[in-house]
Scaffold this motif. Structure first.
Motif, PDB file in Angstrom:
ATOM      1  N   LYS A 134       0.826  -1.210   0.000  1.00 41.61           N
ATOM      2  CA  LYS A 134       0.000   0.000   0.000  1.00 41.61           C
ATOM      3  C   LYS A 134       0.861   1.261   0.000  1.00 41.61           C
ATOM      4  O   LYS A 134       0.543   2.251  -0.671  1.00 41.61           O
ATOM      5  CB  LYS A 134      -0.918   0.005   1.214  1.00 41.61           C
ATOM      6  CG  LYS A 134      -1.817   1.238   1.308  1.00 41.61           C
ATOM      7  CD  LYS A 134      -2.651   1.218   2.557  1.00 41.61           C
ATOM      8  CE  LYS A 134      -3.512   2.471   2.622  1.00 41.61           C
ATOM      9  NZ  LYS A 134      -2.686   3.716   2.652  1.00 41.61           N
ATOM     10  N   GLN A 135       1.963   1.240   0.758  1.00 43.85           N
ATOM     11  CA  GLN A 135       2.828   2.410   0.840  1.00 43.85           C
ATOM     12  C   GLN A 135       3.753   2.552  -0.369  1.00 43.85           C
ATOM     13  O   GLN A 135       4.090   3.652  -0.765  1.00 43.85           O
ATOM     14  CB  GLN A 135       3.682   2.336   2.105  1.00 43.85           C
ATOM     15  CG  GLN A 135       2.887   2.380   3.399  1.00 43.85           C
ATOM     16  CD  GLN A 135       3.792   2.278   4.615  1.00 43.85           C
ATOM     17  OE1 GLN A 135       4.530   3.215   4.934  1.00 43.85           O
ATOM     18  NE2 GLN A 135       3.766   1.146   5.291  1.00 43.85           N
ATOM     19  N   ARG A 136       4.132   1.412  -0.939  1.00 46.00           N
ATOM     20  CA  ARG A 136       5.204   1.410  -1.945  1.00 46.00           C
ATOM     21  C   ARG A 136       4.710   1.511  -3.391  1.00 46.00           C
ATOM     22  O   ARG A 136       5.403   2.047  -4.250  1.00 46.00           O
ATOM     23  CB  ARG A 136       6.026   0.123  -1.772  1.00 46.00           C
ATOM     24  CG  ARG A 136       7.185  -0.043  -2.734  1.00 46.00           C
ATOM     25  CD  ARG A 136       8.240   1.026  -2.521  1.00 46.00           C
ATOM     26  NE  ARG A 136       9.351   0.853  -3.442  1.00 46.00           N
ATOM     27  CZ  ARG A 136       9.364   1.231  -4.713  1.00 46.00           C
ATOM     28  NH1 ARG A 136       8.283   1.831  -5.227  1.00 46.00           N
ATOM     29  NH2 ARG A 136      10.409   1.034  -5.476  1.00 46.00           N
ATOM     30  N   PHE A 137       3.508   1.020  -3.678  1.00 44.40           N
ATOM     31  CA  PHE A 137       3.037   0.944  -5.058  1.00 44.40           C
ATOM     32  C   PHE A 137       1.674   1.619  -5.224  1.00 44.40           C
ATOM     33  O   PHE A 137       0.891   1.699  -4.285  1.00 44.40           O
ATOM     34  CB  PHE A 137       2.946  -0.514  -5.521  1.00 44.40           C
ATOM     35  CG  PHE A 137       4.245  -1.259  -5.432  1.00 44.40           C
ATOM     36  CD1 PHE A 137       5.255  -1.046  -6.355  1.00 44.40           C
ATOM     37  CD2 PHE A 137       4.463  -2.174  -4.409  1.00 44.40           C
ATOM     38  CE1 PHE A 137       6.451  -1.730  -6.276  1.00 44.40           C
ATOM     39  CE2 PHE A 137       5.659  -2.863  -4.312  1.00 44.40           C
ATOM     40  CZ  PHE A 137       6.666  -2.639  -5.245  1.00 44.40           C
ATOM     41  N   GLU A 138       1.418   2.057  -6.438  1.00 46.75           N
ATOM     42  CA  GLU A 138       0.112   2.644  -6.750  1.00 46.75           C
ATOM     43  C   GLU A 138      -0.975   1.573  -6.669  1.00 46.75           C
ATOM     44  O   GLU A 138      -0.790   0.450  -7.135  1.00 46.75           O
ATOM     45  CB  GLU A 138       0.127   3.249  -8.156  1.00 46.75           C
ATOM     46  CG  GLU A 138       0.990   4.489  -8.281  1.00 46.75           C
ATOM     47  CD  GLU A 138       0.930   5.076  -9.672  1.00 46.75           C
ATOM     48  OE1 GLU A 138       0.020   4.686 -10.447  1.00 46.75           O
ATOM     49  OE2 GLU A 138       1.783   5.919 -10.003  1.00 46.75           O
ATOM     50  N   THR A 139      -2.105   1.939  -6.097  1.00 46.94           N
ATOM     51  CA  THR A 139      -3.188   0.981  -5.871  1.00 46.94           C
ATOM     52  C   THR A 139      -3.689   0.367  -7.173  1.00 46.94           C
ATOM     53  O   THR A 139      -3.928  -0.837  -7.256  1.00 46.94           O
ATOM     54  CB  THR A 139      -4.354   1.665  -5.130  1.00 46.94           C
ATOM     55  OG1 THR A 139      -3.866   2.267  -3.935  1.00 46.94           O
ATOM     56  CG2 THR A 139      -5.428   0.654  -4.759  1.00 46.94           C
TER      57      THR A 139
END
Length: 455
Positions: free
Chosen positions: A71-76
């Protein structure tokens, strides 16, 4: 002042992620019905065929702890496309599988897709929805996924018994996932800023191996005691390693400090007990219909259908009750109804009919619909937004473990009765479920009392 609103794109994104999770549960429950048929098709033992479920659960246990990092590292939206692509690939592999190992490989790919998408739905709601309407939307999400157990057994039994065959289970789901992919690409929006954080690989491996060995130990219960002990000891070793490592690192993959929060940890325990009960009864009831009443697997699926549909329909209503009246009343009322339903089962099952069992199951699912989704919503309600993704990851990870435990333990209790109708086995299974529900009620009452929540 919160200025979030429920928009059409938010609702569509919930539908998209919910449909992907729905597809995973439909196939899991449909495949359970096909096991006897697949044993004949592939000339395999039941223990070999069960790897279709075990492999899926193992992959989920590995993927779920990564959800907060993802969730923090990649686009949803990119994550969703990856999840849907894995799932579609798994469906195609299974639809064309020439042998059992390839069929299992397809289930592994589906597990990766579900492992990414299931926490995503709740993260979207917790991040983008107004706080006072999160219960309703989590209920909507649960409505989508909760219809799967209602459809799965009947769906699987119907297709296996038809000229279409077991492969059609996967072919039919492919359009559903394709539609979910299109909706997700159109509707899913990026709400939070992407952070280029480092993955705690050691912590993830420790946690993954812990849950994997726990699930493997559960799958061997009642079969090979030696492997239960081996897997149990390995799980204990990795539990110690996980705790040691997480105390050492600054940014662990899952924040174990969350367990110091009595509100969160109490709700998490209650949620696990809820899932144990739901999956335990979902295993017991169709077996009771087939063994005790001598009905077919298709009839067993139909017995569960009205109750499962009722529970799914009530999930949004239960969430709305939480938004309006708080957590205590709907949660405790729901668990109480589940308890009453199981006690009635215990009283009447020896001289029951399919219609009677279906009616009593509706009492249980009435309680399930207004309580189970709300336990998750309430458990995450008092957490900071930055911690909710970690909390959601723990709820989803332990949900899989608790469900596997419910199925395994209830199946062992029933199997200890070697008589033809297994009356004592079913009786002891229902007693176990009753005790579990009473403990669940006690845990929740204690949590609410300790935190001085009355309404």
């Amino acid at each position: 002042m919160e200025n979030k609103t429920i928009t059409p794109t938010l609702l569509l994104s919930i539908v998209a992620t919910g449909l992907l999770s729905f597809s995973g549960v439909v196939i899991e429950t449909a495949m359970n019905i096909t096991f006897p048929h697949l044993m004949k098709v592939f000339g395999a033992s039941l223990s070999s065929i069960q790897w279709l479920t075990t492999s899926y659960l193992l992959v989920l246990s590995i993927m779920m702890p990564l959800s907060a990092y993802f969730k923090q590292r990649f686009e949803t939206k990119k994550l969703f496309v990856i999840a849907a692509s894995f799932f579609l690939g798994g469906l195609l592999v299974d639809a064309l599988a020439p042998n059992l190992p390839i069929l299992i490989m397809g289930r592994v790919l589906q597990g990766v897709g579900t492992g990414i998408s299931l926490p995503m739905m709740f993260n979207i709601i917790l991040e983008q929805a107004p706080r006072h309407q999160q219960g309703l939307l989590i209920g909507v999400g649960n409505f989508i996924t909760a219809t799967a157990p209602a459809i799965g057994p009947t769906f699987g039994g119907m297709l296996v018994d038809s000229s279409l065959g077991w492969r059609s289970i996967f072919w039919v789901i492919i359009p559903v996932v394709a539609i979910a992919l299109i909706i997700g690409v159109v509707s899913i929006q990026q709400y939070s800023e992407i952070k280029y954080i480092k993955l705690d690989i050691t912590g993830w491996l420790n946690l993954s191996l812990l849950f994997s060995f726990l699930i493997l130990a559960l799958t061997q219960l009642g079969q090979q005691t030696r492997w239960v002990l081996i897997f149990g000891c390995l799980a204990l070793i990795f539990l110690v390693l996980t705790i040691f490592w997480y105390k050492k690192v600054d940014s662990p993959i899952i924040k174990l400090s969350l367990f110091k929060n009595s509100w969160f940890s109490g709700h998490l325990i209650a949620f696990m007990l809820c899932q144990f009960e739901v999956m335990g009864l979902a295993f017991l009831l169709p077996n009771l219909v087939q063994i005790l009443l001598g009905k077919t697997s298709f009839v067993a699926g139909l017995t569960m259908l009205p109750g499962a549909v009722l529970g799914a329909v009530l999930a949004p209503i239960g969430g709305n009750l939480l938004d309006k009246y708080g957590a205590v009343k709907p949660i405790l009322a729901g668990i109480s109804l589940e308890t009453i339903g199981v006690i009635i089962f215990l009283s009447v099952f020896q001289n029951s009919s399919v219609i009677m069992l279906a009616g009593v199951y509706m009492i249980f699912t009435l309680g399930q619909g207004i309580s189970v989704p709300n336990v998750l919503t309430s458990g995450l309600s008092k957490m900071d937004l930055k911690d909710k993704a970690d909390g959601n990851a723990m709820f989803n990870t332990l949900q899989q473990f608790a469900g596997a435990a419910g199925t395994s333990i209830i199946s062992i209790i029933i199997a200890t009765d070697h008589t033809s109708r297994q009356l004592y086995g079913f009786n002891h299974g229902l007693v176990t479920l009753t005790i579990g529900l009473l403990i669940d009620l006690g845990v929740l009452v204690t949590v609410f009392a300790v935190n001085k929540v009355r309404t």
